[in-house]
Design an enzyme around this catalytic site. Structure first.
Site, PDB file in Angstrom:
ATOM      1  N   ASP A 145      43.122  35.773  41.973  1.00 50.14           N
ATOM      2  CA  ASP A 145      42.700  36.430  40.742  1.00 50.14           C
ATOM      3  C   ASP A 145      41.468  37.296  41.011  1.00 50.14           C
ATOM      4  OD1 ASP A 145      42.607  37.205  38.101  1.00 50.14           O
ATOM      5  OD2 ASP A 145      41.673  35.354  37.380  1.00 50.14           O
ATOM      6  N   HIS A 188      36.410  27.051  35.815  1.00 50.18           N
ATOM      7  CA  HIS A 188      37.462  26.508  36.680  1.00 50.18           C
ATOM      8  C   HIS A 188      37.095  26.716  38.136  1.00 50.18           C
ATOM      9  CE1 HIS A 188      38.371  30.662  35.257  1.00 50.18           C
ATOM     10  NE2 HIS A 188      38.459  30.904  36.543  1.00 50.18           N
ATOM     11  N   GLN A 255      44.042  28.091  39.167  1.00 49.98           N
ATOM     12  CA  GLN A 255      42.666  28.017  38.631  1.00 49.98           C
ATOM     13  C   GLN A 255      42.582  26.796  37.718  1.00 49.98           C
ATOM     14  OE1 GLN A 255      43.182  32.175  37.393  1.00 49.98           O
ATOM     15  NE2 GLN A 255      41.109  32.610  38.110  1.00 49.98           N
ATOM     16  N   ARG A 285      26.812  36.344  35.656  1.00 51.15           N
ATOM     17  CA  ARG A 285      27.810  36.701  34.656  1.00 51.15           C
ATOM     18  C   ARG A 285      28.618  35.448  34.380  1.00 51.15           C
ATOM     19  NH1 ARG A 285      33.211  37.408  34.714  1.00 51.15           N
ATOM     20  NH2 ARG A 285      34.194  39.081  33.531  1.00 51.15           N
ATOM     21  N   ASP A 287      31.352  33.519  33.401  1.00 52.49           N
ATOM     22  CA  ASP A 287      32.755  33.871  33.236  1.00 52.49           C
ATOM     23  C   ASP A 287      33.443  32.972  32.214  1.00 52.49           C
ATOM     24  OD1 ASP A 287      35.126  35.342  34.219  1.00 52.49           O
ATOM     25  OD2 ASP A 287      35.798  33.359  34.856  1.00 52.49           O
ATOM     26  N   GLU A 329      30.446  36.525  29.113  1.00 53.44           N
ATOM     27  CA  GLU A 329      31.744  37.200  29.106  1.00 53.44           C
ATOM     28  C   GLU A 329      32.619  36.489  28.080  1.00 53.44           C
ATOM     29  OE1 GLU A 329      36.037  38.042  30.558  1.00 53.44           O
ATOM     30  OE2 GLU A 329      35.047  36.155  31.001  1.00 53.44           O
ATOM     31  N   HIS A 393      36.787  45.622  35.001  1.00 55.49           N
ATOM     32  CA  HIS A 393      37.870  45.290  35.944  1.00 55.49           C
ATOM     33  C   HIS A 393      39.035  44.650  35.193  1.00 55.49           C
ATOM     34  CE1 HIS A 393      36.021  41.454  35.255  1.00 55.49           C
ATOM     35  NE2 HIS A 393      37.073  40.876  35.798  1.00 55.49           N
ATOM     36  N   ASP A 394      38.797  44.245  33.941  1.00 57.29           N
ATOM     37  CA  ASP A 394      39.843  43.580  33.164  1.00 57.29           C
ATOM     38  C   ASP A 394      40.573  44.581  32.277  1.00 57.29           C
ATOM     39  OD1 ASP A 394      39.894  40.966  34.047  1.00 57.29           O
ATOM     40  OD2 ASP A 394      38.219  40.358  32.768  1.00 57.29           O
ATOM     41  N   ARG A 510      46.352  44.576  36.201  1.00 53.44           N
ATOM     42  CA  ARG A 510      44.941  44.995  36.218  1.00 53.44           C
ATOM     43  C   ARG A 510      44.561  45.670  37.531  1.00 53.44           C
ATOM     44  NH1 ARG A 510      42.044  39.491  34.763  1.00 53.44           N
ATOM     45  NH2 ARG A 510      43.699  38.815  36.174  1.00 53.44           N
TER      46      ARG A 510
HETATM   47  C1  GLC Z   1      37.466  36.460  33.325  1.00 52.97           C
HETATM   48  C2  GLC Z   1      37.566  37.535  34.371  1.00 52.97           C
HETATM   49  C3  GLC Z   1      38.988  37.767  34.691  1.00 52.97           C
HETATM   50  C4  GLC Z   1      39.586  36.488  35.186  1.00 52.97           C
HETATM   51  C5  GLC Z   1      39.332  35.340  34.211  1.00 52.97           C
HETATM   52  C6  GLC Z   1      39.571  34.038  34.871  1.00 52.97           C
HETATM   53  O1  GLC Z   1      38.027  36.831  32.141  1.00 52.97           O
HETATM   54  O2  GLC Z   1      36.940  38.696  33.925  1.00 52.97           O
HETATM   55  O3  GLC Z   1      39.157  38.801  35.615  1.00 52.97           O
HETATM   56  O4  GLC Z   1      40.968  36.662  35.312  1.00 52.97           O
HETATM   57  O5  GLC Z   1      38.002  35.283  33.791  1.00 52.97           O
HETATM   58  O6  GLC Z   1      38.504  33.694  35.726  1.00 52.97           O
HETATM   59  C1  GLC Z   2      39.305  36.755  29.333  1.00 53.20           C
HETATM   60  C2  GLC Z   2      39.835  37.137  27.959  1.00 53.20           C
HETATM   61  C3  GLC Z   2      41.125  37.837  28.011  1.00 53.20           C
HETATM   62  C4  GLC Z   2      41.172  38.625  29.269  1.00 53.20           C
HETATM   63  C5  GLC Z   2      41.218  37.695  30.422  1.00 53.20           C
HETATM   64  C6  GLC Z   2      41.083  38.364  31.731  1.00 53.20           C
HETATM   65  O1  GLC Z   2      38.571  35.614  29.311  1.00 53.20           O
HETATM   66  O2  GLC Z   2      39.858  36.132  27.018  1.00 53.20           O
HETATM   67  O3  GLC Z   2      41.312  38.651  26.909  1.00 53.20           O
HETATM   68  O4  GLC Z   2      42.332  39.391  29.265  1.00 53.20           O
HETATM   69  O5  GLC Z   2      40.284  36.691  30.320  1.00 53.20           O
HETATM   70  O6  GLC Z   2      41.927  39.419  31.849  1.00 53.20           O
END
Ligand code: GLC
Ligand code: GLC
Length: 643
Positions: A145, A188, A255, A285, A287, A329, A393-394, A510
């Site tokens: 991921d 995780h 994860q 950050r 997460d 985040e 990046h998302d 992504r």
């Molecule tokens: C956050 C990250 C995303 C990742 C997810 C799981 O949302 O920005 O890229 O897939 O967490 O760690």
């Molecule tokens: C984030 C968000 C979700 C996002 C993902 C990562 O925590 O909740 O909207 O798409 O994880 O892509």
């Protein structure tokens, strides 16, 4: 709850510290730590007790945590302690108008950590003061991921370098005025983390680090209320292991969600956090904050205990890494996003609402929702800041509140469908070239992948796309907070349609917007007449002006209505002056009548062009034009909303 117990707990802990010979450090270290403890213990104790007070061993757990903090403080390098002291005298450093963020993947942008170091001169040219390196820890291959499955928080992915390289890089960045931001992926671990492999082997201590259940009883009960985050990957929230047990995995099957109802997990992760702090990380950050606490009978998202956990982790920093900040985040409902933003919780936060509504305004040529969001949802507590961004990046999720949309006669569900079809180029007349992400036919939910340039239409309508790219950035540079660039966007990088050919990436769209370093485009940033140079010069101009404009410090913003739904406007108040931002989101010129500006003196200056403007004849904005006008309120008037 009776907290006369707090004093007893503190004396218990002080005597434990005094009797741990390998922990008592130099006299001055000890004195500093005691001072931190005096200031923060009572609250930490209360937070910890509210999470774990039901357990007989809670005080021993807390004692062990504080011992760990004392040890970590003792090990904190002198340079970082000096920075702690400096920032204690300048707590608003991250709210400055000179702050500018950039984010990149180490491997994709610069091969490895040494490569990132080599790019410091460019970061300085651009004006960065904040660099977020995407997850760079040991992770499973090829499915990680993008590094968000961590196998060790203390080991750098060997392809990128070593922990020592990271420490050296952090120091170099700091010497160049750039703060290092890394992810703390604490919801995780990967299934290859030592804790997970021990759990998988049946070790009961480590099985309790995760949510492992022998059969479907508990998973079925939890899944009644929990939403699916990555439905393309697996249905529900649990996946079955070889031994038949089910483990909670919010994101990918590899994860595994940590179980914070177990205080051992809190302590273990506090240890990993402080380890990173002592390598020179300035900002973590945090997460996936919304998901960190689970409780049966609830959606297990945004629970009150998630906030308690963040506050407790924050206190751990105040004890042992005082200058470290948290960035939230939380890509959730805007009411919930706001709850994580607090000096005692996350001092900075992504602003996903503004991000999504910039794209909404570009698609609809109507700024109603964005303008309402700035008016109603931009204010955050003193001592905090937004991180404003055009994309990350998302994926882009349409996280506006349905109730906000309804106030303007917009049906949220239908509007999201429109935005999804617009951004994947299925809507007639769309300029965008996005790709769907996690299209969920069961719920109708879908999100969007794509680089800024591709979403803005650079592939099909370059001239307008360039002006849309600049327009979008004019918002993140001027609303207040830290603007964050996805590096590559500043030279108009397009989607990478080859992404599926890379190992482990084909099932995750992504990757379309996580391309490799665009060397040729960077080279063209200096060649007049190229798209790259137009975008780069436009952004650089905004960065420079912002850094010299005192009104842009902090996040204070006052709304302003033009009466024209295609023109976004807001004010950033200063000392006797105001910067009035106007941005035309339509594809046609727009004229604003003189009456719109009657609250201001007629003479204004556009800070971006340095040209004088007059407001008493009204003004005209070209398609996609934005201006940053320094104006003066009419005598005696405070900056105000003209409606
Ligand atoms: C956050 C990250 C995303 C990742 C997810 C799981 O949302 O920005 O890229 O897939 O967490 O760690
Ligand atoms: C984030 C968000 C979700 C996002 C993902 C990562 O925590 O909740 O909207 O798409 O994880 O892509």
């Amino acid at each position: 709850m009776d907290f006369s117990g707090g004093t007893t707990a503190l004396s218990h802990i002080r005597s434990a510290l005094a009797h741990t010979p390998d922990i008592s450090g130099s006299a001055s270290d000890d004195a500093d730590f005691q001072a931190h403890l005096d200031m923060h213990f009572a609250e930490l104790c209360e937070l910890f007790h509210s999470l774990y007070g039901g357990r007989a061993d809670w005080l021993d757990q807390l004692t062990a945590l504080i011992q760990q903090c004392a040890q970590s403080w003792r090990e904190r390098p002198a340079g970082l302690k000096a920075m702690d002291a400096e920032r204690a005298g300048n707590t608003g450093w991250f709210q400055s108008n000179t702050m500018l963020g950039g984010v990149c993947y180490v491997d994709r942008y610069a091969e490895d950590l040494a490569g990132v170091r080599a790019r410091i001169p460019y970061f300085k040219e651009l004006g960065l003061t904040y660099l977020h390196l995407m997850p760079l820890f040991l992770a499973p291959e090829p499915f990680s991921d993008g590094g968000y499955a961590v196998s060790s928080y203390r080991q750098v992915n060997p392809m990128l370098g070593t922990m020592e390289d990271l420490t050296v890089l952090a120091a170099d960045l700091r010497a160049n005025g750039i703060s290092l931001v890394v992810d703390f992926i604490f919801n995780h671990t990967s299934n290859e983390h030592e804790w997970a492999t021990k759990a998988a082997a049946g070790d009961p201590e480590f099985s309790d680090y995760y949510w492992m259940h022998p059969d479907r009883t508990m998973p079925d009960a939890f899944e009644k209320d929990v939403r699916e985050i990555f439905p393309d990957d697996h249905p529900g929230s649990f996946v079955q292991q070889a031994d038949g047990r089910w483990v909670w995995t919010t994101f990918h099957t590899y994860q595994w969600d940590l179980n914070y109802s177990n205080p051992d997990v809190f302590r273990a992760m506090a240890g990993e956090m402080l380890f990173l702090a002592n390598q020179g990380v300035d900002i973590l950050r945090m997460d996936a904050v919304a998901f960190i606490w689970k409780q049966l009978g609830t959606p297990s998202e945004n629970l009150p205990q998630a906030h308690t956990l963040l506050r407790a982790f924050n206190k751990v920093c105040r004890l042992a890494a005082p200058s470290m900040l948290f960035k939230s985040e939380a890509i959730v409902h805007p009411d919930e996003v706001a709850k994580y933003i607090d000096p005692a919780e996350c001092q900075i936060s992504y602003n996903p609402l503004q991000m999504a509504l910039i794209w909404d305004s570009l698609a609809t040529r109507n700024v109603t929702l964005l303008s309402a969001a700035l008016e109603q949802r931009h204010t955050i507590p003193d001592g905090t800041a937004w991180v404003n961004y055009v994309r990350s990046h998302d994926d882009i999720g349409w996280t506006f509140a349905d109730e906000d949309a309804a106030e303007h006669g917009i049906n949220g569900f239908e509007h999201r469908r429109f935005l999804n079809s617009f951004y994947v180029n299925r809507f007639p007349g769309s300029f965008a070239r996005g790709v769907p992400f996690q299209d969920n036919p069961k719920t109708g939910d879908c999100r969007i992948s794509g680089t800024t340039a591709s979403l803005a239409g650079l592939e099909q309508d370059p001239v307008h796309a360039v002006s849309r790219i600049l327009l979008a950035h004019s918002v993140i540079f001027s609303t207040g907070g830290i603007p964050l660039l996805y590096l590559g966007d500043e030279v108009g990088q397009l989607n990478d349609y080859q992404y599926a050919l890379e190992d482990g990436h084909d099932a995750d769209s992504r990757w379309v917007h996580r391309p490799h370093y665009p060397a040729a485009q960077y080279a063209r940033r200096e060649e007049p007449g190229t798209l790259e140079s137009t975008i780069y010069a436009g952004l650089r101009r905004m960065i420079e002006v912002r850094a010299h404009t005192a009104e842009f410090a902090g996040t204070r913003l006052i709304d302003f209505h033009t009466g024209n739904p295609g023109v976004l406007a807001y004010q950033r108040p200063g000392d006797g002056t105001v910067v009035l931002m106007l941005a035309n989101f339509t594809d046609f010129p727009q004229v604003l009548p003189a009456a719109t500006f009657s609250g201001f003196m007629p003479a204004a200056v556009d800070l971006l062009s340095d040209e004088p403007w007059r407001l008493d004849g009204g003004l005209a904005l070209a398609a996609h034009q934005y201006v940053w006008l320094r104006v003066r309120p009419q005598d005696g008037e405070q900056p105000r909303n003209d409606e």
